[in-house]
Write a protein that holds these residues in place. Structure first.
Motif, short mmCIF file in Angstrom:
data_model
loop_
_atom_site.label_atom_id
_atom_site.label_comp_id
_atom_site.label_asym_id
_atom_site.label_seq_id
_atom_site.Cartn_x
_atom_site.Cartn_y
_atom_site.Cartn_z
N SER A 122 64.67 37.32 18.24
CA SER A 122 65.20 37.59 19.47
C SER A 122 64.46 36.68 20.34
CB SER A 122 64.95 39.04 19.75
OG SER A 122 63.74 39.58 19.97
N PRO A 145 65.04 36.97 29.08
CA PRO A 145 65.74 35.70 29.05
C PRO A 145 66.40 35.50 30.39
CG PRO A 145 66.75 37.24 27.89
CD PRO A 145 65.66 37.95 28.14
N GLN A 158 63.95 33.65 20.61
CA GLN A 158 64.66 32.45 20.61
C GLN A 158 65.35 32.31 21.88
OE1 GLN A 158 66.93 31.61 16.92
NE2 GLN A 158 65.13 31.02 15.94
N ALA A 159 65.71 33.53 22.65
CA ALA A 159 66.45 33.30 23.68
C ALA A 159 65.87 32.51 24.82
CB ALA A 159 66.25 34.88 24.44
N LYS A 160 66.72 31.87 25.68
CA LYS A 160 66.29 30.83 26.51
C LYS A 160 65.30 31.29 27.68
CE LYS A 160 68.72 28.17 24.19
NZ LYS A 160 68.02 26.97 23.28
N TYR A 177 58.96 31.67 13.97
CA TYR A 177 59.90 32.66 13.91
C TYR A 177 59.98 33.40 12.61
CZ TYR A 177 61.68 30.79 18.42
OH TYR A 177 61.33 30.20 19.63
N ASP A 184 75.16 36.10 24.06
CA ASP A 184 75.16 35.55 22.54
C ASP A 184 76.47 36.04 21.84
OD1 ASP A 184 73.89 34.62 20.19
OD2 ASP A 184 73.53 36.54 19.39
N ASP A 192 58.30 29.90 22.75
CA ASP A 192 57.62 28.67 23.87
C ASP A 192 57.14 28.81 25.02
OD1 ASP A 192 58.80 26.96 21.32
OD2 ASP A 192 60.80 26.38 22.53
N TYR A 243 72.75 29.76 22.09
CA TYR A 243 71.89 30.75 22.68
C TYR A 243 70.63 31.45 21.61
CZ TYR A 243 70.23 34.29 25.92
OH TYR A 243 69.49 34.79 26.93
N LEU A 244 71.29 32.11 20.66
CA LEU A 244 70.32 32.34 19.67
C LEU A 244 70.58 31.90 18.55
CD1 LEU A 244 70.19 36.22 20.24
CD2 LEU A 244 68.28 34.40 20.78
N GLY A 292 61.85 26.56 27.43
CA GLY A 292 62.76 26.48 26.23
C GLY A 292 62.87 27.85 25.86
N THR A 293 62.44 28.53 24.59
CA THR A 293 62.73 29.73 24.16
C THR A 293 61.53 30.51 24.83
OG1 THR A 293 61.19 29.34 22.15
CG2 THR A 293 63.65 28.74 22.22
#
Length: 655
Positions: free
Chosen positions: A106, A215, A108-110, A161, A220, A118, A298-299, A114-115
């Motif tokens: 989860s 995010p 990985q959401a923007k 991840y 998603d 990140d 998105y994900l 970045g994410t």
């Protein structure tokens, strides 16, 4: 040790303070350097006596001031080497620093950089400062203790991840092993389905910094599930349930791949509804592997949904006792290997070769055969007992006693109708589209009364007693039918229920038709495979090769999957380098639930909890509160001052 109401002085190397005992050396030197004045006879005695008194006083003063300057010089040097520093009084308790970083999918959401993960990495690399105490770094798949700041930064750069999820309760149980107070930094998006704050127990001496990252946009699209709608020898129709986190009028493209080739493509609009059922029709294939690709950035972790159709092996069914024609209609040659024998024709050892054993209207059970049945059940066997209308009561009572089924009573001559179906039971999963209340009730004329132990109801008479019951026996399953099914006693074999009931007798626990599994769950499967080899099963995909937990059974292999695998995709189950079947794994759909816990409101309940919405603010505040003012330079300056004072005393202060 020096203190006032707000500040406390500490030493990085307090053991050096023991050298303060060296201050006795200048004192001893000073004492041994004392000398007596010699008297000299002069004519003017009065004048000499006056000069003598003045010289003695000034000499003592000079030596005392020099001694004092030397003592202070040496003391300042020792204190400087002990490296003193000052801290606020309320931060005087030494606490271990613990950083937890949620690296689930989860994250990985923007975000801005970045994410979300990140963003965490960048901010921590910029903000973390060198400190004296060690750091504990925790993620969903790591627990690293006693790290330096440089070590932490290296581990953060390498962090990836993972499909593993760690709820807060599990995390706090791990931290309870360290009984010292802690400064905890918990960095996560705190999904509601994985954050049970209400049952947490907090340490009053520790400080909890909850850093909730959200995010930029909550959106998603993902595949929730799939199933086979219909299949014949020409075509197979596959259904997918696709969900969106929010309503959107953007057309999302979906592509179906079968055996690595594009088999279909469509688009979905979620402006009116966040759930859609999508169908694809493909040519019939006995075996295939595939995945549905969602064109959504998105994900990325849940953009593929994998599934596999394996070639099903024929189920071996053995009917012992009275032969019946309806068994041949249900257990067709396309899916089953059916054999019907009388009890006299049966070799007891042969029953272990079959997946399903049906005991049809046997009048009497011998003790050796009963004990063989018990062993068969313990080895993942499945037994259906249909009693004879002329059953020997003592024989059946002995059967119930050895198999520990409960009490077998007498024959009930009261006619009964079969009126209730246990729709919620897993036995009838995917059998009925909806509940049927007005079906043509089958009936029996005579049935046996029993008092079964640990049984679950499948079909029930109108008087609430069981017609068919399921009893779990260690590794096996036993099904008890309360009456004879011969036509003079019952019309059940002519009803619409007979096919799904007897068909599911053969399928449950022996030939699972699971198209996919979810990562991070405890999965189990049973492979029908007769093999005398002592080799173990491997599960492989590209460079991944691991041995799962497994148990060898008489008719196959039982496999349990817990921690592995960690990556989604289609894997191959092999034995002796031979492919047994394919198996598909998908990421847990809980990660796609983008609803978050209101951490900010919850943290207001405690004084030792702080809420932040970014990493930088949390650590900057931490370093400000725990700021150390180094004082060793000040003591070096003092030492130089006292050295200069001694030089001046020696040069300008005369005796």
């Amino acid at each position: 040790f020096w203190t006032n109401t707000n500040v406390i002085m500490h030493f990085i190397h307090p053991e050096i303070l023991y050298f303060l005992f060296l201050l006795i050396i200048p004192i001893l030197v000073h004492l041994f350097q004392l000398q007596r004045f010699e008297k000299v006879v002069f004519t003017n005695v009065q004048l000499l006596k006056k000069i003598e008194q003045q010289t003695r006083k000034s000499s003592r003063l000079k030596k005392f001031l020099i001694l004092l300057s030397r003592l202070l010089l040496l003391a300042c040097l020792i204190l400087a080497f002990a490296q003193p520093y000052s801290k606020l009084e309320n931060t005087s308790i030494q606490k271990n620093t613990v950083i937890y970083i949620d690296n689930s999918f989860s994250m990985q959401a923007k975000a801005e950089n970045g994410t979300l993960l990140d963003d965490v990495k960048i901010n921590l690399m910029e903000t973390l400062q060198q400190q004296d105490d060690k750091i504990t770094l925790i993620s969903n798949n790591q627990f690293l203790k006693d790290l330096t700041v440089s070590d932490v930064k290296k581990e953060i750069i390498k962090m990836e991840y993972t499909s593993k999820r760690k709820d807060l309760k599990t995390l706090f149980l791990q931290l309870e092993q360290n009984k010292n107070p802690q400064n905890l930094f918990l960095v996560s998006d705190f999904q509601r389905n994985n954050s049970n704050f209400e049952n947490l127990t907090l340490d009053s001496l520790s400080t909890y910094n909850f850093i909730q990252l959200t995010p930029k946009n909550i959106k998603d699209v993902f595949v929730d599930s799939m199933w086979i709608k219909s299949s014949d020898r020409k075509n197979t129709t596959i259904n997918f349930k696709v969900k969106s986190a929010t309503n959107t009028n953007n057309n999302i493209a979906l592509s179906l791949f079968i055996n690595h080739a594009l088999a279909g493509k469509t688009t979905v609009d979620f402006s009116a509804n966040t759930k859609k059922d999508i169908s694809f029709t493909i040519p019939f294939q006995e075996t295939f592997e595939g995945y549905l690709q969602v064109e959504d950035s998105y994900l990325p972790f849940n953009n593929q949904f994998y599934f596999v159709k394996n070639k099903s092996k024929k189920t071996k069914v053995l009917v012992v006792g009275k032969e019946a024609a309806f068994f041949n209609k249900i257990y067709s040659q396309e899916e089953f290997i059916l054999k019907q024998l009388s009890l006299e024709q049966l070799n007891f050892k042969d029953i272990f070769k079959y997946n399903l054993l049906i005991l049809n209207e046997i009048n009497q059970y011998s003790k050796p055969f009963t004990h063989t049945l018990n062993n068969y059940l313990n080895q993942n066997g499945k037994v259906v007992i249909i009693p004879s209308i002329n059953a020997n009561l003592s024989s059946y009572q002995n059967l119930f006693r050895i198999l520990q089924l409960g009490n077998f009573k007498d024959l009930n001559h009261q006619p009964k109708r079969i009126t209730k179906i246990a729709y919620e039971h897993p036995f009838f999963k995917n059998v009925f589209d909806k509940k049927i209340d007005n079906f043509q009730y089958p009936s029996v004329k005579k049935s046996y009364d029993t008092n079964l132990l640990n049984s679950s109801t499948l079909l029930q008479f109108e008087d609430q007693s069981d017609f068919i019951s399921s009893i779990q026996k260690k590794n096996g399953t036993l099904f008890w039918v309360a009456s004879s099914l011969e036509e003079r006693n019952s019309n059940f074999i002519n009803s619409s229920l007979v096919v799904p009931v007897f068909y599911n007798f053969s399928l449950e626990n022996s030939s699972p038709k699971t198209w996919y599994y979810y990562l991070g769950k405890q999965n189990s499967l049973y492979l029908k495979y007769e093999n005398e080899s002592q080799e173990v099963v491997h599960i492989k995909k590209d460079a991944i090769d691991f041995i799962p937990l497994q148990q060898k059974r008489a008719k196959g292999i039982y496999i349990e999957l817990q921690e592995q695998p960690e990556k989604n995709g289609i894997y191959t189950i092999t034995l002796n380098n031979q492919t047994l079947q394919k198996i598909a794994f998908n990421h847990n759909k809980l990660e796609s639930d983008l609803t978050y816990y209101p951490v900010k409101d919850w943290t207001q309940k405690g004084k030792n909890m702080q809420y932040y919405n970014n990493v930088k603010a949390a650590f900057q505040n931490f370093y400000q509160v725990n700021k150390k003012n180094n004082l060793w330079q000040l003591f070096i300056i003092f030492a130089l001052i006292f050295l200069g004072a001694e030089v001046l005393l020696q040069k300008f202060l005369k005796n």
